[in-house]
Design a protein around this motif. Structure first.
Motif, PDB file in Angstrom:
ATOM      1  N   GLY A  67       0.816  -1.211   0.000  1.00  0.00           N
ATOM      2  CA  GLY A  67       0.000   0.000   0.000  1.00  0.00           C
ATOM      3  C   GLY A  67       0.847   1.257   0.000  1.00  0.00           C
ATOM      4  O   GLY A  67       0.556   2.220  -0.733  1.00  0.00           O
ATOM      5  N   LEU A  68       1.943   1.252   0.791  1.00  0.00           N
ATOM      6  CA  LEU A  68       2.792   2.446   0.871  1.00  0.00           C
ATOM      7  C   LEU A  68       3.530   2.691  -0.436  1.00  0.00           C
ATOM      8  O   LEU A  68       3.527   3.807  -0.977  1.00  0.00           O
ATOM      9  CB  LEU A  68       3.785   2.266   2.020  1.00  0.00           C
ATOM     10  CG  LEU A  68       4.625   3.493   2.397  1.00  0.00           C
ATOM     11  CD1 LEU A  68       3.731   4.643   2.817  1.00  0.00           C
ATOM     12  CD2 LEU A  68       5.605   3.129   3.515  1.00  0.00           C
ATOM     13  N   SER A  69       4.159   1.630  -0.979  1.00  0.00           N
ATOM     14  CA  SER A  69       4.919   1.799  -2.217  1.00  0.00           C
ATOM     15  C   SER A  69       4.002   2.107  -3.395  1.00  0.00           C
ATOM     16  O   SER A  69       4.295   3.000  -4.211  1.00  0.00           O
ATOM     17  CB  SER A  69       5.731   0.536  -2.501  1.00  0.00           C
ATOM     18  OG  SER A  69       6.452   0.661  -3.705  1.00  0.00           O
ATOM     19  N   GLY A  70       2.899   1.394  -3.497  1.00  0.00           N
ATOM     20  CA  GLY A  70       1.977   1.622  -4.602  1.00  0.00           C
ATOM     21  C   GLY A  70       1.348   3.000  -4.553  1.00  0.00           C
ATOM     22  O   GLY A  70       1.229   3.691  -5.586  1.00  0.00           O
ATOM     23  N   ALA A  71       0.957   3.434  -3.342  1.00  0.00           N
ATOM     24  CA  ALA A  71       0.373   4.772  -3.210  1.00  0.00           C
ATOM     25  C   ALA A  71       1.397   5.845  -3.561  1.00  0.00           C
ATOM     26  O   ALA A  71       1.058   6.864  -4.202  1.00  0.00           O
ATOM     27  CB  ALA A  71      -0.138   4.969  -1.788  1.00  0.00           C
ATOM     28  N   GLY A  72       2.655   5.628  -3.175  1.00  0.00           N
ATOM     29  CA  GLY A  72       3.696   6.580  -3.512  1.00  0.00           C
ATOM     30  C   GLY A  72       3.904   6.693  -5.011  1.00  0.00           C
ATOM     31  O   GLY A  72       4.053   7.799  -5.557  1.00  0.00           O
ATOM     32  N   ALA A  73       3.905   5.535  -5.707  1.00  0.00           N
ATOM     33  CA  ALA A  73       4.094   5.549  -7.157  1.00  0.00           C
ATOM     34  C   ALA A  73       2.919   6.229  -7.861  1.00  0.00           C
ATOM     35  O   ALA A  73       3.104   7.025  -8.803  1.00  0.00           O
ATOM     36  CB  ALA A  73       4.278   4.124  -7.672  1.00  0.00           C
ATOM     37  N   VAL A  74       1.703   5.945  -7.415  1.00  0.00           N
ATOM     38  CA  VAL A  74       0.527   6.560  -8.041  1.00  0.00           C
ATOM     39  C   VAL A  74       0.509   8.067  -7.789  1.00  0.00           C
ATOM     40  O   VAL A  74       0.221   8.875  -8.705  1.00  0.00           O
ATOM     41  CB  VAL A  74      -0.765   5.903  -7.506  1.00  0.00           C
ATOM     42  CG1 VAL A  74      -1.996   6.681  -7.952  1.00  0.00           C
ATOM     43  CG2 VAL A  74      -0.853   4.458  -7.992  1.00  0.00           C
ATOM     44  N   ALA A  75       0.837   8.472  -6.551  1.00  0.00           N
ATOM     45  CA  ALA A  75       0.850   9.900  -6.233  1.00  0.00           C
ATOM     46  C   ALA A  75       1.919  10.629  -7.049  1.00  0.00           C
ATOM     47  O   ALA A  75       1.685  11.738  -7.565  1.00  0.00           O
ATOM     48  CB  ALA A  75       1.089  10.098  -4.742  1.00  0.00           C
ATOM     49  N   ALA A  76       3.096   9.994  -7.166  1.00  0.00           N
ATOM     50  CA  ALA A  76       4.165  10.614  -7.948  1.00  0.00           C
ATOM     51  C   ALA A  76       3.761  10.754  -9.402  1.00  0.00           C
ATOM     52  O   ALA A  76       4.146  11.733 -10.081  1.00  0.00           O
ATOM     53  CB  ALA A  76       5.442   9.782  -7.828  1.00  0.00           C
ATOM     54  N   THR A  77       2.981   9.840  -9.903  1.00  0.00           N
ATOM     55  CA  THR A  77       2.516   9.926 -11.290  1.00  0.00           C
ATOM     56  C   THR A  77       1.454  11.012 -11.437  1.00  0.00           C
ATOM     57  O   THR A  77       1.502  11.832 -12.368  1.00  0.00           O
ATOM     58  CB  THR A  77       1.942   8.569 -11.745  1.00  0.00           C
ATOM     59  OG1 THR A  77       2.905   7.535 -11.527  1.00  0.00           O
ATOM     60  CG2 THR A  77       1.573   8.596 -13.220  1.00  0.00           C
ATOM     61  N   LEU A  78       0.496  11.051 -10.526  1.00  0.00           N
ATOM     62  CA  LEU A  78      -0.588  12.022 -10.618  1.00  0.00           C
ATOM     63  C   LEU A  78      -0.068  13.465 -10.554  1.00  0.00           C
ATOM     64  O   LEU A  78      -0.564  14.354 -11.266  1.00  0.00           O
ATOM     65  CB  LEU A  78      -1.595  11.792  -9.491  1.00  0.00           C
ATOM     66  CG  LEU A  78      -2.494  10.555  -9.620  1.00  0.00           C
ATOM     67  CD1 LEU A  78      -3.312  10.356  -8.363  1.00  0.00           C
ATOM     68  CD2 LEU A  78      -3.418  10.697 -10.840  1.00  0.00           C
ATOM     69  N   PHE A  79       0.920  13.698  -9.702  1.00  0.00           N
ATOM     70  CA  PHE A  79       1.425  15.060  -9.502  1.00  0.00           C
ATOM     71  C   PHE A  79       2.620  15.392 -10.392  1.00  0.00           C
ATOM     72  O   PHE A  79       3.243  16.439 -10.225  1.00  0.00           O
ATOM     73  CB  PHE A  79       1.799  15.270  -8.039  1.00  0.00           C
ATOM     74  CG  PHE A  79       0.618  15.254  -7.110  1.00  0.00           C
ATOM     75  CD1 PHE A  79      -0.258  16.334  -7.071  1.00  0.00           C
ATOM     76  CD2 PHE A  79       0.345  14.153  -6.321  1.00  0.00           C
ATOM     77  CE1 PHE A  79      -1.353  16.326  -6.222  1.00  0.00           C
ATOM     78  CE2 PHE A  79      -0.743  14.139  -5.470  1.00  0.00           C
ATOM     79  CZ  PHE A  79      -1.604  15.224  -5.423  1.00  0.00           C
ATOM     80  N   GLY A  80       2.930  14.501 -11.337  1.00  0.00           N
ATOM     81  CA  GLY A  80       3.976  14.799 -12.293  1.00  0.00           C
ATOM     82  C   GLY A  80       5.376  14.773 -11.729  1.00  0.00           C
ATOM     83  O   GLY A  80       6.276  15.423 -12.285  1.00  0.00           O
ATOM     84  N   VAL A  81       5.597  14.055 -10.651  1.00  0.00           N
ATOM     85  CA  VAL A  81       6.955  13.956 -10.111  1.00  0.00           C
ATOM     86  C   VAL A  81       7.806  13.071 -11.015  1.00  0.00           C
ATOM     87  O   VAL A  81       8.969  13.368 -11.284  1.00  0.00           O
ATOM     88  CB  VAL A  81       6.932  13.411  -8.669  1.00  0.00           C
ATOM     89  CG1 VAL A  81       8.352  13.256  -8.127  1.00  0.00           C
ATOM     90  CG2 VAL A  81       6.121  14.340  -7.771  1.00  0.00           C
ATOM     91  N   VAL A  82       7.256  11.964 -11.477  1.00  0.00           N
ATOM     92  CA  VAL A  82       7.965  11.114 -12.432  1.00  0.00           C
ATOM     93  C   VAL A  82       7.728  11.655 -13.834  1.00  0.00           C
ATOM     94  O   VAL A  82       6.689  12.279 -14.101  1.00  0.00           O
ATOM     95  CB  VAL A  82       7.499   9.635 -12.332  1.00  0.00           C
ATOM     96  CG1 VAL A  82       7.869   9.046 -10.993  1.00  0.00           C
ATOM     97  CG2 VAL A  82       5.997   9.513 -12.562  1.00  0.00           C
ATOM     98  N   GLY A  83       8.693  11.410 -14.705  1.00  0.00           N
ATOM     99  CA  GLY A  83       8.578  11.931 -16.049  1.00  0.00           C
ATOM    100  C   GLY A  83       8.050  10.901 -17.029  1.00  0.00           C
ATOM    101  O   GLY A  83       8.149   9.689 -16.818  1.00  0.00           O
ATOM    102  N   ALA A  84       7.466  11.388 -18.105  1.00  0.00           N
ATOM    103  CA  ALA A  84       6.903  10.500 -19.133  1.00  0.00           C
ATOM    104  C   ALA A  84       8.023   9.764 -19.850  1.00  0.00           C
ATOM    105  O   ALA A  84       9.095  10.304 -20.086  1.00  0.00           O
ATOM    106  CB  ALA A  84       6.084  11.314 -20.121  1.00  0.00           C
TER     107      ALA A  84
END
Length: 404
Positions: A67-84
């Motif tokens: 839950g922690l890792s998955g939520a972090g990855a989804v949040a980073a994607t939603l807020f544009g922290v990770v790049g396309a």
């Protein structure tokens, strides 16, 4: 409980995996084909740590770590922290944790976790692409990924699905091994129950015969009472010892066949013959080449002879009896024949499988057939033309030196 050493090494592997995945998650933030994040470096590294470090706890708290890792990855994607372009790299830690969830959690629960992961990751990727207004375009440079949200989501689905499938396969194999283990325990207990039946049936037959004899001759020939009582005492003590041993194993879930005393085999036939002689049946015993019989075959030989002698004591005493056991390296022949001159010579016999035991409905002949059939052998039992009764069994086997 697993030993501390058994836990320490896998835990170290998880720590090493987290240290490898941490820069991979940071790469998805700092060096993507299309960088979006413009915040401070510490925030990027904190996000990467949130995504990767839960891997270290996946063996103790797999659901919380997922839950922690998955939520972090989804949040980073939603807020544009990770790049396309390499968003899938941020989901590799969650996929590794999902493997553990698939191994340890029930199938329905792990499937639920898989479905949530696939749907939320695809929705987050689609949202990021919609927010950035990225047009679908192929990479211009060699090795540059295609920028399209279905491609990115598909890559995440492949990584996540493959990890879950591998974990589910491990769980299935472990469950199969556990079922086989439980079946082995059940089979062993059934074998012990049959052994208990043979011990009780044989011993009580001898005791009943000698008690009957002692009752008839107590007044007419008192000198014969003491030998009869001695047979009863010896037989009952031996039976109680065997029964305690078997019941102890049946009550102990941790016991194994190695905890038992050696199973009786052809080497114990002289002792069996002596007890039968004490019960009033003269026995002639001949054993040849039985030293190399496998333990299980030797036990079957012993039980077949035991049941046949029990029938003689019940129905033909004091008829004379001949026991012959011959092994030639491929087959072992077991033959027990009496001359039928006793009080029960005319009674039907054979263990109850065909109305034997004088109508008592026992299972001696059925038990013999089961043992013989188990090894692909043959059994015949019935009266002989010259008078008497004969049991003959042949069991194929492989000598112990060829099996080792």
């Amino acid at each position: 409980m697993p030993s501390s050493q058994g836990i320490a090494f896998p835990a170290l592997l998880d720590v090493a995996a987290a240290m490898i995945l941490l820069p991979l998650a940071a790469y998805a933030i700092f060096e993507p084909p299309l960088r979006v994040f413009t915040g401070p470096a510490w925030a990027a590294w904190a996000t990467a740590a949130l995504i990767a470090l839960p891997v270290t706890a996946r063996r103790w708290w797999p659901r919380a770590a997922l839950g922690l890792s998955g939520a972090g990855a989804v949040a980073a994607t939603l807020f544009g922290v990770v790049g396309a372009g390499v968003i899938w790299a941020a989901y590799v830690p969650a996929a590794l944790i999902l493997h553990r969830v698939a191994v340890t959690e029930p199938r329905r629960r792990s499937l639920t976790a898989l479905a949530i992961g696939l749907l939320t990751s695809a929705a987050a990727v689609a949202h990021l692409y919609a927010t950035l207004g990225i047009e679908v375009r192929s990479g211009s440079a060699p090795g540059e990924p295609t920028l399209a949200w279905p491609v990115e989501a598909g890559a995440i689905w492949v990584v996540t699905g493959a990890s879950w499938a591998a974990g589910a396969l491990v769980r299935r194999r472990r469950a199969a091994a556990e079922r086989l283990s439980r079946q082995a325990v059940a089979d062993e207990r059934l074998r012990l129950a049959r052994e208990l039946h043979d011990i009780v049936g044989h011993s009580m037959s001898l005791i009943a015969v000698k008690a009957t004899v002692a009752g008839h001759i107590a007044e007419t020939d008192p000198r014969q009472v003491l030998p009869a009582l001695a047979v009863i005492e010896h037989t009952s003590r031996a039976a109680l010892t065997d029964i305690r041993r078997l019941l102890g194993v049946l009550r102990d879930d941790t016991a194994s066949p190695a905890d038992l005393e050696p199973a009786p085999g052809p080497d114990r036939l002289p002792e069996l013959a002596e007890r039968t002689r004490a019960a009033g049946v003269p026995v002639e015993l001949e054993v040849r080449g039985a030293d190399e019989l496998p333990e299980a075959v030797g036990l079957s030989v012993y039980r077949i002879v035991q049941e046949a002698l029990t029938n003689v004591v019940r129905h033909a005493a004091p008829a004379r009896c001949r026991v012959r056991v011959e092994a030639d390296g491929r087959n072992v022949l077991v033959e027990v024949a009496d001359d039928g001159r006793g009080r029960g010579g005319a009674e039907p016999r054979g263990g109850g499988g065909h109305g034997g035991h004088g109508g008592h409905g026992g299972h001696g002949l059925i038990g013999m057939r089961e043992r013989v059939t188990l090894y692909g052998g043959t059994l015949s039992a019935g009266p002989v033309p010259e008078g008497g009764f004969r049991v003959s069994a042949t069991l194929p086997y492989e000598p112990r030196e060829r099996l080792s």
